[in-house]
Write a protein that holds these residues in place. Structure first.
Motif, mmCIF file in Angstrom:
data_model
loop_
_atom_site.group_PDB
_atom_site.id
_atom_site.type_symbol
_atom_site.label_atom_id
_atom_site.label_comp_id
_atom_site.label_asym_id
_atom_site.label_seq_id
_atom_site.Cartn_x
_atom_site.Cartn_y
_atom_site.Cartn_z
ATOM 1 N N VAL A 11 0.866 -1.183 0.000
ATOM 2 C CA VAL A 11 0.000 0.000 0.000
ATOM 3 C C VAL A 11 0.896 1.224 0.000
ATOM 4 O O VAL A 11 1.783 1.359 0.852
ATOM 5 C CB VAL A 11 -0.927 0.048 1.234
ATOM 6 N N THR A 12 0.680 2.115 -0.963
ATOM 7 C CA THR A 12 1.432 3.363 -1.010
ATOM 8 C C THR A 12 0.465 4.537 -1.026
ATOM 9 O O THR A 12 -0.609 4.464 -1.620
ATOM 10 C CB THR A 12 2.333 3.425 -2.255
ATOM 11 N N PHE A 13 0.853 5.590 -0.330
ATOM 12 C CA PHE A 13 0.112 6.847 -0.327
ATOM 13 C C PHE A 13 1.050 7.918 -0.863
ATOM 14 O O PHE A 13 1.900 8.418 -0.127
ATOM 15 C CB PHE A 13 -0.349 7.200 1.086
ATOM 16 N N GLY A 14 0.902 8.217 -2.148
ATOM 17 C CA GLY A 14 1.862 9.115 -2.764
ATOM 18 C C GLY A 14 3.227 8.450 -2.769
ATOM 19 O O GLY A 14 3.402 7.346 -3.272
ATOM 20 N N ALA A 18 3.303 2.336 2.981
ATOM 21 C CA ALA A 18 2.718 1.932 4.264
ATOM 22 C C ALA A 18 2.851 0.434 4.485
ATOM 23 O O ALA A 18 3.066 -0.018 5.609
ATOM 24 C CB ALA A 18 1.254 2.351 4.328
ATOM 25 N N THR A 44 -3.142 -0.071 8.831
ATOM 26 C CA THR A 44 -3.283 -0.019 7.370
ATOM 27 C C THR A 44 -3.719 -1.374 6.831
ATOM 28 O O THR A 44 -4.610 -1.457 5.982
ATOM 29 C CB THR A 44 -1.958 0.399 6.712
ATOM 30 N N ASN A 47 -7.293 -1.957 7.507
ATOM 31 C CA ASN A 47 -8.130 -1.174 6.596
ATOM 32 C C ASN A 47 -8.179 -1.780 5.202
ATOM 33 O O ASN A 47 -9.175 -1.622 4.489
ATOM 34 C CB ASN A 47 -7.625 0.269 6.533
ATOM 35 N N TYR A 53 -9.325 0.694 2.727
ATOM 36 C CA TYR A 53 -8.236 1.119 1.851
ATOM 37 C C TYR A 53 -8.125 0.142 0.686
ATOM 38 O O TYR A 53 -8.427 -1.038 0.825
ATOM 39 C CB TYR A 53 -6.886 1.112 2.578
ATOM 40 N N GLU A 54 -7.653 0.653 -0.436
ATOM 41 C CA GLU A 54 -7.331 -0.187 -1.584
ATOM 42 C C GLU A 54 -5.848 -0.556 -1.533
ATOM 43 O O GLU A 54 -4.996 0.310 -1.295
ATOM 44 C CB GLU A 54 -7.634 0.541 -2.889
ATOM 45 N N THR A 56 -2.334 -1.362 -3.177
ATOM 46 C CA THR A 56 -1.655 -1.007 -4.423
ATOM 47 C C THR A 56 -1.357 -2.255 -5.233
ATOM 48 O O THR A 56 -1.458 -2.252 -6.470
ATOM 49 C CB THR A 56 -0.349 -0.256 -4.108
#
Length: 258
Positions: A11-14, A18, A44, A47, A53-54, A56
């Protein structure tokens, strides 16, 4: 076969990573502890599993279902329920009504239709009786008809647990169920979780910063650091792993949270 498989989930946020290729499995009926320092990615992952959360990349499989293809509003229908690090109760509803929200997640009418009195009255009665029985099981029956506001924090934690159980899950995700509780309350929660696992035929994935509780009730422990798995195994083995000691258990204050 594992009932829950997390396979190479990222999972990446920008530009922030994470979760970084996380993989582990949980067998049916296990209590699995998920631990790690603040920001390790524990919540995370919860979620992602509960579809808030989706991911990645990667896959999450539960009981034959590809969870990453299940819409968030359907996640309880495949047998997954969770509690939250910060309480997510409805303050304007009674304790019983809050638990019934969880029961409605598996009902034919659903919570919104029942609120508008579009559901079956007989089904509503059954859900009410089942929700009250859960409160009684958790020692909360005396609070059933009180508003959820103003009750002690430990009581609110148990109400949220009752609401999660009301959806009749096979997998229960517990996000810091002992946070904010006294030492005696923490011990009580640990004993309660073992009892609930047996009575309700549950598999439990637990995020918690109270290490003594995690190590005493977990069949296996998965340790994260900066979104990566650094250890996975029985508590006695994990707590002696040099990487774990360096990253988490050897920290001056073990109540680092994430």
């Amino acid at each position: 076969m594992p009932i829950l498989s997390v396979d190479a989930v990222s999972v990446t946020f920008g530009g922030i990573v994470a979760l970084d290729g996380l993989s582990f499995a949980v067998e049916e009926g296990q209590i699995a502890g998920l631990i790690g320092p603040n920001g390790a990615g524990k919540t995370t992952l919860f979620n992602v599993i509960s579809r808030l959360y989706e991911a990645t990349s990667g896959h999450v499989t539960f009981n034959g279902h590809d969870l990453l293809r299940v819409p968030a509003h359907r996640i309880s229908s495949v047998g997954v329920a969770r509690t939250f690090q910060n309480l997510a109760l409805w303050p304007g509803l009674t304790v019983l009504e809050n638990v019934m929200v969880g029961a409605h997640a598996r009902s034919r009418a659903g919570f919104t239709r029942s609120t508008l009195r579009l559901g079956s009255r007989s089904e509503e009665r059954v859900l009410r009786e089942r929700s009250y029985a859960l409160l009684d099981d958790l020692g909360l029956a005396s609070h059933a008809f009180r508003p959820a506001t103003g009750l002690p924090f430990g009581t609110l934690k148990r109400i949220e647990l009752a609401r999660a159980l009301a959806s009749e899950p096979k997998l229960l995700l517990l996000d810091e169920p002992a946070s904010g509780l006294t030492h005696s309350e923490v011990e009580e929660v640990g004993e309660q979780l073992r009892g609930l696992r047996a009575r309700f035929d549950l598999t439990i994935l637990l995020v918690e910063h109270h290490m003594a509780m995690v190590m005493s009730i977990s069949d296996k422990v998965v340790v994260l650091d900066f979104g990566k798995k650094i250890a996975d195994g029985r508590p006695a083995i994990v707590q002696n792993d040099p990487l774990v000691i360096e990253a988490y258990l050897g920290a001056p204050e073990v109540s680092r949270r994430g």
